[in-house]
Design a protein around this motif. Sequence first.
Motif, PDB file in Angstrom:
ATOM      1  N   THR A 262       2.047  13.402  30.008  1.00  0.00           N
ATOM      2  CA  THR A 262       2.699  12.352  29.232  1.00  0.00           C
ATOM      3  C   THR A 262       2.712  11.034  30.003  1.00  0.00           C
ATOM      4  O   THR A 262       2.344   9.978  29.476  1.00  0.00           O
ATOM      5  CB  THR A 262       4.137  12.763  28.888  1.00  0.00           C
ATOM      6  N   LEU A 263       3.130  11.094  31.256  1.00  0.00           N
ATOM      7  CA  LEU A 263       3.200   9.880  32.066  1.00  0.00           C
ATOM      8  C   LEU A 263       1.816   9.284  32.296  1.00  0.00           C
ATOM      9  O   LEU A 263       1.626   8.061  32.227  1.00  0.00           O
ATOM     10  CB  LEU A 263       3.870  10.194  33.401  1.00  0.00           C
ATOM     11  N   LYS A 264       0.834  10.140  32.551  1.00  0.00           N
ATOM     12  CA  LYS A 264      -0.521   9.636  32.775  1.00  0.00           C
ATOM     13  C   LYS A 264      -1.066   8.977  31.515  1.00  0.00           C
ATOM     14  O   LYS A 264      -1.705   7.914  31.566  1.00  0.00           O
ATOM     15  CB  LYS A 264      -1.443  10.771  33.213  1.00  0.00           C
ATOM     16  N   GLY A 265      -0.831   9.599  30.347  1.00  0.00           N
ATOM     17  CA  GLY A 265      -1.317   9.017  29.107  1.00  0.00           C
ATOM     18  C   GLY A 265      -0.709   7.658  28.822  1.00  0.00           C
ATOM     19  O   GLY A 265      -1.409   6.730  28.383  1.00  0.00           O
ATOM     20  N   ILE A 266       0.592   7.526  29.074  1.00  0.00           N
ATOM     21  CA  ILE A 266       1.259   6.236  28.864  1.00  0.00           C
ATOM     22  C   ILE A 266       0.676   5.183  29.798  1.00  0.00           C
ATOM     23  O   ILE A 266       0.368   4.056  29.394  1.00  0.00           O
ATOM     24  CB  ILE A 266       2.770   6.383  29.106  1.00  0.00           C
ATOM     25  N   MET A 267       0.496   5.541  31.063  1.00  0.00           N
ATOM     26  CA  MET A 267       0.016   4.577  32.049  1.00  0.00           C
ATOM     27  C   MET A 267      -1.421   4.178  31.752  1.00  0.00           C
ATOM     28  O   MET A 267      -1.790   2.999  31.871  1.00  0.00           O
ATOM     29  CB  MET A 267       0.153   5.148  33.453  1.00  0.00           C
ATOM     30  N   ARG A 268      -2.234   5.139  31.353  1.00  0.00           N
ATOM     31  CA  ARG A 268      -3.622   4.803  31.059  1.00  0.00           C
ATOM     32  C   ARG A 268      -3.728   3.889  29.838  1.00  0.00           C
ATOM     33  O   ARG A 268      -4.447   2.879  29.856  1.00  0.00           O
ATOM     34  CB  ARG A 268      -4.435   6.074  30.815  1.00  0.00           C
ATOM     35  N   SER A 269      -3.020   4.266  28.769  1.00  0.00           N
ATOM     36  CA  SER A 269      -3.082   3.473  27.544  1.00  0.00           C
ATOM     37  C   SER A 269      -2.645   2.026  27.796  1.00  0.00           C
ATOM     38  O   SER A 269      -3.280   1.078  27.314  1.00  0.00           O
ATOM     39  CB  SER A 269      -2.203   4.124  26.469  1.00  0.00           C
ATOM     40  N   ARG A 270      -1.570   1.859  28.563  1.00  0.00           N
ATOM     41  CA  ARG A 270      -1.081   0.498  28.837  1.00  0.00           C
ATOM     42  C   ARG A 270      -2.012  -0.242  29.795  1.00  0.00           C
ATOM     43  O   ARG A 270      -2.200  -1.458  29.668  1.00  0.00           O
ATOM     44  CB  ARG A 270       0.328   0.555  29.417  1.00  0.00           C
ATOM     45  N   ALA A 271      -2.596   0.460  30.765  1.00  0.00           N
ATOM     46  CA  ALA A 271      -3.546  -0.184  31.680  1.00  0.00           C
ATOM     47  C   ALA A 271      -4.761  -0.693  30.906  1.00  0.00           C
ATOM     48  O   ALA A 271      -5.279  -1.787  31.188  1.00  0.00           O
ATOM     49  CB  ALA A 271      -3.973   0.793  32.770  1.00  0.00           C
ATOM     50  N   GLU A 272      -5.233   0.086  29.923  1.00  0.00           N
ATOM     51  CA  GLU A 272      -6.333  -0.371  29.073  1.00  0.00           C
ATOM     52  C   GLU A 272      -5.934  -1.643  28.324  1.00  0.00           C
ATOM     53  O   GLU A 272      -6.723  -2.593  28.215  1.00  0.00           O
ATOM     54  CB  GLU A 272      -6.717   0.726  28.082  1.00  0.00           C
ATOM     55  N   TYR A 273      -4.712  -1.647  27.793  1.00  0.00           N
ATOM     56  CA  TYR A 273      -4.222  -2.807  27.042  1.00  0.00           C
ATOM     57  C   TYR A 273      -4.178  -4.052  27.929  1.00  0.00           C
ATOM     58  O   TYR A 273      -4.616  -5.142  27.529  1.00  0.00           O
ATOM     59  CB  TYR A 273      -2.835  -2.506  26.479  1.00  0.00           C
ATOM     60  N   ILE A 274      -3.666  -3.912  29.142  1.00  0.00           N
ATOM     61  CA  ILE A 274      -3.567  -5.052  30.058  1.00  0.00           C
ATOM     62  C   ILE A 274      -4.956  -5.581  30.383  1.00  0.00           C
ATOM     63  O   ILE A 274      -5.178  -6.806  30.414  1.00  0.00           O
ATOM     64  CB  ILE A 274      -2.816  -4.639  31.339  1.00  0.00           C
ATOM     65  N   CYS A 275      -5.903  -4.680  30.612  1.00  0.00           N
ATOM     66  CA  CYS A 275      -7.272  -5.120  30.901  1.00  0.00           C
ATOM     67  C   CYS A 275      -7.853  -5.908  29.736  1.00  0.00           C
ATOM     68  O   CYS A 275      -8.467  -6.967  29.927  1.00  0.00           O
ATOM     69  CB  CYS A 275      -8.156  -3.909  31.212  1.00  0.00           C
ATOM     70  N   ARG A 295     -12.191   4.631  36.026  1.00  0.00           N
ATOM     71  CA  ARG A 295     -12.328   4.922  37.449  1.00  0.00           C
ATOM     72  C   ARG A 295     -10.993   5.362  38.039  1.00  0.00           C
ATOM     73  O   ARG A 295     -10.953   6.230  38.920  1.00  0.00           O
ATOM     74  CB  ARG A 295     -12.854   3.680  38.168  1.00  0.00           C
ATOM     75  N   ILE A 296      -9.897   4.799  37.557  1.00  0.00           N
ATOM     76  CA  ILE A 296      -8.581   5.156  38.084  1.00  0.00           C
ATOM     77  C   ILE A 296      -8.106   6.493  37.521  1.00  0.00           C
ATOM     78  O   ILE A 296      -7.660   7.368  38.265  1.00  0.00           O
ATOM     79  CB  ILE A 296      -7.546   4.057  37.747  1.00  0.00           C
ATOM     80  N   PHE A 297      -8.214   6.664  36.206  1.00  0.00           N
ATOM     81  CA  PHE A 297      -7.603   7.812  35.530  1.00  0.00           C
ATOM     82  C   PHE A 297      -8.588   8.925  35.201  1.00  0.00           C
ATOM     83  O   PHE A 297      -8.175  10.014  34.800  1.00  0.00           O
ATOM     84  CB  PHE A 297      -6.928   7.349  34.238  1.00  0.00           C
ATOM     85  N   GLY A 298      -9.889   8.676  35.337  1.00  0.00           N
ATOM     86  CA  GLY A 298     -10.884   9.666  34.976  1.00  0.00           C
ATOM     87  C   GLY A 298     -11.421   9.425  33.582  1.00  0.00           C
ATOM     88  O   GLY A 298     -10.877   8.641  32.800  1.00  0.00           O
ATOM     89  N   SER A 299     -12.518  10.096  33.247  1.00  0.00           N
ATOM     90  CA  SER A 299     -13.138   9.916  31.938  1.00  0.00           C
ATOM     91  C   SER A 299     -13.752  11.222  31.487  1.00  0.00           C
ATOM     92  O   SER A 299     -14.078  12.095  32.289  1.00  0.00           O
ATOM     93  CB  SER A 299     -14.209   8.814  31.983  1.00  0.00           C
ATOM     94  N   SER A 304     -20.936  10.799  31.835  1.00  0.00           N
ATOM     95  CA  SER A 304     -20.281  10.199  32.999  1.00  0.00           C
ATOM     96  C   SER A 304     -18.895  10.776  33.243  1.00  0.00           C
ATOM     97  O   SER A 304     -18.020  10.084  33.750  1.00  0.00           O
ATOM     98  CB  SER A 304     -20.185   8.676  32.808  1.00  0.00           C
ATOM     99  N   ALA A 305     -18.671  12.028  32.864  1.00  0.00           N
ATOM    100  CA  ALA A 305     -17.360  12.643  33.080  1.00  0.00           C
ATOM    101  C   ALA A 305     -17.046  12.669  34.574  1.00  0.00           C
ATOM    102  O   ALA A 305     -17.893  13.012  35.392  1.00  0.00           O
ATOM    103  CB  ALA A 305     -17.350  14.056  32.509  1.00  0.00           C
ATOM    104  N   ARG A 306     -15.813  12.308  34.899  1.00  0.00           N
ATOM    105  CA  ARG A 306     -15.417  12.272  36.309  1.00  0.00           C
ATOM    106  C   ARG A 306     -13.920  12.461  36.414  1.00  0.00           C
ATOM    107  O   ARG A 306     -13.167  12.160  35.491  1.00  0.00           O
ATOM    108  CB  ARG A 306     -15.822  10.938  36.955  1.00  0.00           C
ATOM    109  N   ARG A 307     -13.500  12.973  37.559  1.00  0.00           N
ATOM    110  CA  ARG A 307     -12.077  13.137  37.842  1.00  0.00           C
ATOM    111  C   ARG A 307     -11.503  11.805  38.294  1.00  0.00           C
ATOM    112  O   ARG A 307     -12.174  11.007  38.960  1.00  0.00           O
ATOM    113  CB  ARG A 307     -11.884  14.191  38.927  1.00  0.00           C
ATOM    114  N   GLY A 308     -10.253  11.554  37.936  1.00  0.00           N
ATOM    115  CA  GLY A 308      -9.595  10.311  38.295  1.00  0.00           C
ATOM    116  C   GLY A 308      -9.273  10.225  39.777  1.00  0.00           C
ATOM    117  O   GLY A 308      -9.374  11.209  40.530  1.00  0.00           O
ATOM    118  N   ALA A 309      -8.870   9.043  40.201  1.00  0.00           N
ATOM    119  CA  ALA A 309      -8.562   8.794  41.611  1.00  0.00           C
ATOM    120  C   ALA A 309      -7.096   8.990  41.931  1.00  0.00           C
ATOM    121  O   ALA A 309      -6.698   8.877  43.095  1.00  0.00           O
ATOM    122  CB  ALA A 309      -8.991   7.377  41.993  1.00  0.00           C
ATOM    123  N   ILE A 310      -6.268   9.272  40.925  1.00  0.00           N
ATOM    124  CA  ILE A 310      -4.842   9.439  41.165  1.00  0.00           C
ATOM    125  C   ILE A 310      -4.329  10.702  40.483  1.00  0.00           C
ATOM    126  O   ILE A 310      -4.960  11.232  39.559  1.00  0.00           O
ATOM    127  CB  ILE A 310      -4.027   8.220  40.660  1.00  0.00           C
TER     128      ILE A 310
END
Length: 421
Positions: A262-275, A295-299, A304-310
């Motif tokens: 839940t916390l990761k989804g909120i942070m990712r969604s808002r980080a996308e918005y800020i960008c 790159r921060i949260f993974g994809s 290009s699937a990859r694990r996030g950095a946090i």
Amino acid sequence: MKVLLLTARIRLETEGGVVGTEVPTERGSDLRLRRDPAGGIHLPGTTVAGSLREHCGEELDDLFGSKPEERKDPDSEDFALTPSAIQVLGTRYRPAVDDPGRDETGHHARTAIDRSRGAARNNALHRVEQLPRGTEFDIMLRWNNPDQRREAFLTKLKSWHPRLGRGVTTGAGKCRLIGWGAADYDLTTPEGLLHWVRRTGLDSYPEPTSQPVPAPAAEPLLNVRMTIVDGLHCGTGDEDKPEQAPREIFRLDDAPAIPGSTLKGIMRSRAEYICRVVGVPACNGQEDDECRPCRIFGSGGHESARRGAIVVRTAVIENPVVEKERPHVAIDRFSGGYKDGALYKDELVVAGQFRLRIDQIGKLEDGDLPLLNAVIADLNDGLIGIGQSTMRGYGTVRVADSDWREPDLSSLASTLRKDAA
């Protein structure tokens, strides 16, 4: 020939496990744990070998055979593959639950966010089967004719505390090595050969009684104390509850908690918005394109699937005040009154504190940490909330940590634009 047999025993410190293929359901999909042909819980050897290879680093990398990028065109004259010297011969499951009346696995539910509406995406409910904390696995390794790198590999093995399976970036699958053992067999001598043939199967492997190197106590990247302002509901996604029963909150060891997903989804969604607001590209995490949030949260892009950095950990709520039943009812749009049969109840946490903890497990670049802090600033300002029904007052939180400072948003915007140029 000389043979080195090794046993490594790992224990799950958080819920987790390696899952298999997604099974489609009416509301999304189920992700079930990998199992062997007999139906038993299984930890694949490929997962173990990949984690060990990464842990051993470049100096011992050749112990695990050729890398995928080293595999040249099989039609060329110099095509050659090097097999792994370290063999992962199998794993043995040791359940954390010894009560036959209890389930040996649990489930964690999560959903995806619709980027255009900001709400849960339809038909995207994922129910992930997980092993409980305390589950153990014995891992059996074999090395034929070990060379001068034997001691270096054992030193690395003693400090192996892996993160395995799905959901690592939301805190799942964190493991600790709790014991190891090594047994040498010299098959060139009559005594060694006799000892080898007299011990068969798992009896030939040593008991993991030797003590490992303790896991380092790494400092979190962010550790911000937050307080709940109004009702907060993070549900369990349980579809089997009675119809009139309140929708229960998520708990970890019977304590109210906010899932890391839940916390990761909120942070990712808002980080996308800020960008996007500052003119920096940001995808939805499912495209074959690499943006800063990916790159921060993974994809999960196909190519290009990859694990996030946090890792965004599950947050246990301290000093919680729980409201067992808060009733709601839907409105009949024709009569303007309540709609028959539409009464439902929520269980809420109406007060308490928690810590938003984020660990770094990959490389971060300039601007990444200020971007995460900008998301926390939006949480503190009430621009976004946590959990269900944030558009009608739920989920508002405030920063209660005097050491935390808001980032310089002008400087952040300049950094994001410069890196995207």
